[in-house]
Write an enzyme that holds these catalytic residues in place. Structure first.
Site, PDB file in Angstrom:
ATOM      1  CG  HIS A  65      -5.652   1.466   4.805  1.00  0.00           C
ATOM      2  ND1 HIS A  65      -5.654   3.076   5.555  1.00  0.00           N
ATOM      3  CD2 HIS A  65      -4.782   1.030   4.778  1.00  0.00           C
ATOM      4  CE1 HIS A  65      -4.561   2.545   6.397  1.00  0.00           C
ATOM      5  NE2 HIS A  65      -3.840   0.966   5.586  1.00  0.00           N
ATOM      6  N   GLY A  76       2.426   1.627  10.988  1.00  0.00           N
ATOM      7  CA  GLY A  76       2.882   3.258  11.207  1.00  0.00           C
ATOM      8  C   GLY A  76       3.761   3.474  12.015  1.00  0.00           C
ATOM      9  CD  GLU A  92      -2.798   5.289   6.721  1.00  0.00           C
ATOM     10  OE1 GLU A  92      -2.940   5.817   5.251  1.00  0.00           O
ATOM     11  OE2 GLU A  92      -1.786   4.916   7.914  1.00  0.00           O
ATOM     12  CG  ASN A 134      -1.530   1.426   1.542  1.00  0.00           C
ATOM     13  OD1 ASN A 134      -2.072   1.716   0.389  1.00  0.00           O
ATOM     14  ND2 ASN A 134      -2.095   1.272   2.631  1.00  0.00           N
ATOM     15  CE  LYS A 181       0.184   3.343   4.418  1.00  0.00           C
ATOM     16  NZ  LYS A 181      -0.168   2.635   5.917  1.00  0.00           N
ATOM     17  CB  SER A 194       4.705  -2.680  12.403  1.00  0.00           C
ATOM     18  OG  SER A 194       4.702  -0.927  12.608  1.00  0.00           O
ATOM     19  CD  GLU A 247      -2.760  -2.691   6.598  1.00  0.00           C
ATOM     20  OE1 GLU A 247      -2.334  -3.210   6.365  1.00  0.00           O
ATOM     21  OE2 GLU A 247      -4.462  -1.838   6.914  1.00  0.00           O
TER      22      GLU A 247
HETATM   23  P1  PGA Z   1       2.098  -0.071   7.758  1.00  0.00           P
HETATM   24  O1  PGA Z   1       1.469   0.176   6.963  1.00  0.00           O
HETATM   25  O2  PGA Z   1       2.837  -1.426   6.883  1.00  0.00           O
HETATM   26  O3  PGA Z   1       3.281   1.102   7.720  1.00  0.00           O
HETATM   27  O4  PGA Z   1       2.360  -0.486   8.995  1.00  0.00           O
HETATM   28  C1  PGA Z   1       0.803  -1.047   6.276  1.00  0.00           C
HETATM   29  C2  PGA Z   1      -0.764  -0.193   5.952  1.00  0.00           C
HETATM   30  O5  PGA Z   1      -1.188   1.379   6.579  1.00  0.00           O
HETATM   31  O6  PGA Z   1      -0.810  -1.211   5.068  1.00  0.00           O
END
Ligand code: PGA
Length: 249
Positions: free
Chosen positions: A97, A175, A99, A9, A11, A215, A169
């Site tokens: 997601h 993140g 976010e 992803n 983003k 992560s 997730e």
């Molecule tokens: P990350 O994000 O690997 O940076 O934790 C995963 C995601 O948001 O899909």
């Protein structure tokens, strides 16, 4: 047998030019990897989807969108429809997601509509879900996840599930550098698979790929991915995606 999936992803990262460089590099890496049962999916931002999709036309990499509107078309300034994605050969979309849920107010009810639109267009959905830290701390995480899955997906038919991929997730791990332990991931994945098995026939639950995201790093990918109910990862760090692919060499 379930598909193993490594999905990236991106983003809101990478310009058009930077995308070309990264896709080229990923293509080189994928060439040297044995990917019999493993799918590699990348989800660049909208402006770079068409280029990425053209570049990867003849290789193992598939391209997905990070979001999509639920309506067919119309006065929805700034939005992108399923038809638009399909017209540039993007057949997969990430929905729900955290976010999008947090910053853009996407609810389980709205996501159910988005899921319906995507599936009605023959697209595949990567449906994300996961609890925030307070839910985990208060022991509410199973309840929250159950609601996200039930409200977003349990109106679907068994047949619809052929085009659904799940992605657990935990928000506290996205993140942040903090990862769910392999045991925590396995526990939640098994819980979700059991939920699906109870609602549908067990075949549906056995066939659905459940990815872990939050992560994922080269140091922990192997252990997390080796868990019985973890069928791969949704990875936000682009460098990490590149390095995780090496695990399949
Ligand atoms: P990350 O994000 O690997 O940076 O934790 C995963 C995601 O948001 O899909």
């Amino acid at each position: 047998m379930r598909n193993k999936i490594v999905a990236g992803n991106w983003k809101m990262n990478k310009t058009y030019k930077e995308t070309k460089v990264l896709v080229k590099d990923l293509m080189k890496q994928v060439k040297g990897v044995k990917l019999t049962d493993t799918r590699v999916i990348i989800a660049p931002p909208f402006t770079n989807l068409q280029k990425a999709s053209k570049m990867t036309k003849d290789c193992k990499i598939e391209v997905a969108a990070q979001n999509m509107h639920q309506a067919e078309s119309g006065a929805y300034t700034g939005e992108i429809s399923a038809d638009m994605l399909k017209s540039i050969h993007v057949e997969t979309v990430i929905l729900g997601h955290s976010e999008r849920r947090e910053y853009f107010g996407e609810t389980n009810e709205l996501l159910a509509k988005k899921v319906d639109t995507a599936l009605a267009h023959g697209m595949e959905v990567i449906y994300c879900f996961g609890e925030v830290l307070e839910d985990r701390k208060s022991g509410n995480h199973f309840k929250v996840v159950e609601e996200q899955i039930k409200k977003g997906l349990f109106h679907l038919t068994s047949d619809d599930w052929k085009n659904v991929i799940l992605a657990y997730e935990p928000v506290w791990a996205i993140g942040t550098g903090e990862t769910a332990s392999p045991e925590q991931a396995q526990e939640m994945h098994a819980f979700v698979r059991e939920l699906v098995a109870q609602r549908y026939i067990s075949d549906v639950a056995e066939q659905v790929s459940i990815l872990y995201g939050g992560s994922v790093k080269p140091g922990n990918a192997k252990e997390i991915f080796s868990k019985e109910d973890v069928d791969g990862g949704l990875i936000g760090g682009l460098m990490i995606l590149q390095r995780s692919l090496k695990r399949y060499k």
